[in-house]
Design a protein around this motif. Structure first.
Motif, short mmCIF file in Angstrom:
data_model
loop_
_atom_site.label_atom_id
_atom_site.label_comp_id
_atom_site.label_asym_id
_atom_site.label_seq_id
_atom_site.Cartn_x
_atom_site.Cartn_y
_atom_site.Cartn_z
N GLY A 1 36.69 -23.66 -1.29
CA GLY A 1 37.36 -23.81 -2.58
C GLY A 1 36.87 -22.86 -3.65
N ASP A 2 36.08 -21.85 -3.28
CA ASP A 2 35.60 -20.87 -4.26
C ASP A 2 36.63 -19.74 -4.33
OD1 ASP A 2 34.26 -19.03 -5.83
OD2 ASP A 2 32.30 -19.46 -4.93
N VAL A 3 37.65 -19.96 -5.16
CA VAL A 3 38.77 -19.02 -5.24
C VAL A 3 38.32 -17.66 -5.76
CG1 VAL A 3 41.07 -18.62 -6.19
CG2 VAL A 3 40.34 -20.94 -5.63
N GLU A 4 37.46 -17.65 -6.78
CA GLU A 4 37.02 -16.39 -7.38
C GLU A 4 36.28 -15.51 -6.38
OE1 GLU A 4 34.85 -16.88 -10.98
OE2 GLU A 4 36.43 -18.01 -11.98
N ALA A 5 35.36 -16.12 -5.63
CA ALA A 5 34.61 -15.35 -4.64
C ALA A 5 35.53 -14.83 -3.54
CB ALA A 5 33.51 -16.21 -4.03
N ALA A 6 36.46 -15.70 -3.10
CA ALA A 6 37.40 -15.29 -2.06
C ALA A 6 38.26 -14.12 -2.54
CB ALA A 6 38.29 -16.48 -1.66
N ARG A 7 38.77 -14.20 -3.77
CA ARG A 7 39.62 -13.14 -4.30
C ARG A 7 38.83 -11.85 -4.50
NH1 ARG A 7 45.30 -12.29 -5.03
NH2 ARG A 7 45.20 -10.07 -5.39
N PHE A 8 37.57 -11.98 -4.92
CA PHE A 8 36.71 -10.79 -5.10
C PHE A 8 36.56 -10.05 -3.77
CE2 PHE A 8 32.52 -8.78 -4.95
CZ PHE A 8 32.57 -7.96 -6.07
N LEU A 9 36.27 -10.79 -2.71
CA LEU A 9 36.13 -10.17 -1.39
C LEU A 9 37.45 -9.57 -0.93
CD1 LEU A 9 33.93 -12.84 0.44
CD2 LEU A 9 33.25 -10.52 -0.11
N PHE A 10 38.54 -10.29 -1.19
CA PHE A 10 39.86 -9.81 -0.78
C PHE A 10 40.20 -8.48 -1.44
CE2 PHE A 10 44.55 -9.80 -1.33
CZ PHE A 10 44.92 -9.88 0.01
N ASP A 11 39.96 -8.40 -2.75
CA ASP A 11 40.27 -7.17 -3.49
C ASP A 11 39.37 -6.00 -3.06
OD1 ASP A 11 42.27 -8.44 -4.90
OD2 ASP A 11 40.97 -8.98 -6.58
N LYS A 12 38.18 -6.30 -2.55
CA LYS A 12 37.24 -5.24 -2.14
C LYS A 12 37.55 -4.71 -0.74
CE LYS A 12 34.23 -4.91 -5.57
NZ LYS A 12 33.92 -3.63 -6.24
#
Length: 634
Positions: free
Chosen positions: A176-187
């Motif tokens: 449920g850590d959306v911010e961390a998931a999105r950060f990794l996705f964008d990288k």
């Protein structure tokens, strides 16, 4: 080689020893490593694997790395993890591939603890984890452990690899850590379909369907898993119609649906109550070209869909068609009988599953207790409730207590229901349970206890919108309009909104929804004309409006008008003007159907000579010839 594993591998061949001439289907008694590897590569069943393993043991080549590793992978693929682990433990100095296979096998089967223990043990061995090892271990990690593995991956410079990066994204998404998931996705330099799907799932699980859909639409290449993730998000968060529309788009895209797809779309259809859409999906399953097997999982979803769409007979047909029924299949059919008021059949099914040697689950007892509640079978309900602990060593959960409170309350045993709540030691009663007993207080005019309970719930801050509405009902029933206004003010101050009633009807593969007093439909004029006509007809047959249900201080005539435009009546009127005489009308309502509409529908079914089926929040009502299947016990 352990005695247990040797026995398992050789027991199957004790009556037919391996020889080169015994059978063309059995491996020869003397194998070379290359021959064994070829046989293992072609192996497709667990029984065949045991035969080959026996020959490998007799040939003395089980210690060969290529053979040993292949055996471990095959046992894992067939779900025989104990055998995989035995072979792994007897492998001297296992390399990174052996460790990764063992970790991956347990993680994929959901045996997280063993997978993580193996990973920790590997860190103390001579083998060094690679990217595949870390991605396997991350499948077993919850958020706090996953962060530690993430740190290890960074230290070993493995975090940028596509498999590890995707596994990390999936781990953060599951946590449920959306911010961390999105950060990794964008990288990610390359956003593969696996990582896109993980991100869609992350958004969907958080209820952010807008972001999930934007990402879904921006993805040009979608596989079935990606489609499933988006459809499941819609289904889980109360947008089943969007899920069904997406399924139709999926078929047009030439992406082949799998079993998961079918289960999701059937769940969405069950929420909608659209029988025709359900039959269409069932015909899709029957088409052999679509390669969807009617296994227990699909069969259970079909049963669930049919009984929730009002087609109990079709649910029974599917139930009988499933050859090897597990307890989940039986539970679904019991729930179907209970929801349709056929309580005795539900209890008979419980006896049958026990006769067939199946062990009831917590869900089974929820089904039979619901069946008892819908029919007022108090003694049987008490027996099943005590049977859980005495015979099956199951400690009742809040759902079972809730069923018992509902059963006792409906039967007028409100004090006993209240005592049961008071006696709950390990479980805190929730708002649903309090609402259930409040509803019983209203039904049986026990206003003093109802007010006492409502005040307790409000003071504890655990009241939901249903609790406030029931409290308003109680005050309105005795004409205490001052307190009715006080409850409304309290709801306003607490930012609690009453859930609006909504009724839906399916016509021509399209779902039409109505709310109270709705005039948005293009045929609104005809609908209200039909309501006026029905009102006159049923009054001639003895209908008397139950104006006590109107929670407003109005004149009697105004109260009658308010009752006449309830959402379920609008849906029925629309069904009557839109279908041929004699056509069955099916309505789905998100709340409990009101007493006045229930009485009206019995007479509407009589004067129109139609069968009317209404699914409300708790059960089905089949109206026909001036009566309801519930026997007015609901």
């Amino acid at each position: 080689m352990s005695h247990a594993l040797f026995s398992a591998a050789t027991a199957i061949t004790t009556t037919a020893p391996f020889t080169s001439t015994s059978s063309p289907h059995l491996p020869p008694s003397s194998l070379k490593p290359g021959q064994a590897y070829r046989l293992l590569s072609e192996c497709t069943t667990a029984r065949r694997l045991l035969e080959i393993h026996a020959a490998v043991l007799r040939s003395g080549i089980d210690h060969r790395t290529i053979v040993n590793f292949r055996l471990q992978k095959l046992y894992a693929s067939f779900g025989c993890l104990e055998k995989t682990l035995i072979l792994f433990r007897q492998t001297p100095d296992p390399n990174v591939f052996f460790w990764t296979n063992a970790i991956h096998a347990h993680a994929c089967q959901g045996i997280r603890f063993t997978a993580l223990l193996l990973f920790v043990e590997m860190l103390s061995s001579d083998a060094t984890p690679n990217g595949f090892t870390l991605s396997s271990a991350l499948k077993a990690c919850r958020l706090y452990l996953g962060k530690a593995v993430h740190g290890y991956a960074i230290k070993q410079s493995l975090h940028k690899g596509p498999y590890v990066a995707t596994a990390l994204l999936d781990m953060y998404a599951r946590g449920g850590d959306v911010e961390a998931a999105r950060f990794l996705f964008d990288k990610m330099p390359e956003q593969r379909i696996v990582s896109v799907t993980a991100m869609i799932t992350c958004y969907a699980k958080q209820g952010d369907l807008v972001q999930a859909r934007q990402l879904f639409d921006s993805t040009s290449e979608r596989d079935s898993v990606c489609w499933n993730a988006m459809m499941d998000g819609y289904t889980q968060y109360g947008k089943p119609n969007e899920a069904v529309i997406l399924f139709r788009q999926m078929l047009k895209s030439n992406t082949r649906p799998n079993v998961v797809t079918i289960v999701i779309v059937l769940s969405a259809i069950a929420q909608l109550g659209c029988a025709s859409s359900g039959k269409w999906v069932h015909s899709f399953i029957k088409n052999k070209h679509n390669r969807i097997e009617l296994n227990r999982r699909v069969g259970t979803a079909l049963i669930d869909m049919y009984y929730k769409c009002g087609n109990l007979e079709d649910a029974c047909l599917v139930f009988n068609e499933i050859k090897e029924k597990d307890i989940v299949v039986w539970n679904s059919m019991i729930a179907g009988y209970a929801m349709h008021g056929q309580s005795q059949k539900a209890l008979e099914l419980f006896d049958m599953l026990r006769f067939n040697g199946l062990w009831p689950t917590y869900i089974t007892f929820i089904g039979v207790l619901n069946a008892c509640s819908h029919a007022g079978l108090v003694e049987q309900g008490r027996r099943f409730f005590h049977l859980m602990e005495k015979e099956y060593q199951m400690e009742p959960k809040i759902e079972h207590y809730g069923c018992m409170v509902d059963l006792l309350g409906r039967a007028g045993l409100i004090e006993e229901a209240y005592d049961l709540i008071q006696d709950m030691k390990k479980i805190e009663p929730d708002a649903v349970m309090w609402s259930s007993i409040l509803s019983s207080c209203r039904l049986h005019n026990n206003m003093s206890l109802g007010e006492q309970i409502a005040n307790h719930v409000v003071s504890k801050g655990i009241a939901n919108s249903g609790t406030y509405v029931l409290l308003s009902n109680i005050y309105a029933a005795v004409g205490n309009w001052e307190n009715v206004n006080w409850v409304r003010q309290l709801m306003k101050e607490s930012a609690v909104e009453k859930e609006p009633g909504c009724s839906a009807i399916e016509l021509g593969n399209k779902v039409f929804e109505f709310v109270v007093g709705d005039r948005s439909h293009t045929k609104s004029k005809e609908i209200y004309a039909m309501l006026d006509e029905l009102g006159a007809l049923i009054k001639a047959h003895g209908y008397v409006p139950n104006t006590d249900l109107v929670l407003h201080d109005l004149e009697e005539a105004e109260k009658e008008k308010a009752l006449a435009v309830h959402s379920e009546r609008l849906a029925v009127a629309f069904g009557l003007i839109s279908t041929k005489p004699g056509t069955e009308i099916k309505i789905v309502k998100n709340l409990r159907v009101c007493v006045d509409c229930h009485n009206a529908f019995k007479l509407i079914a009589k004067v129109t000579r139609r069968k009317i089926v209404v699914r409300d929040r708790s059960r089905f009502h089949h109206f026909s010839e001036g009566a309801c299947s519930c026997g007015d016990y609901w």
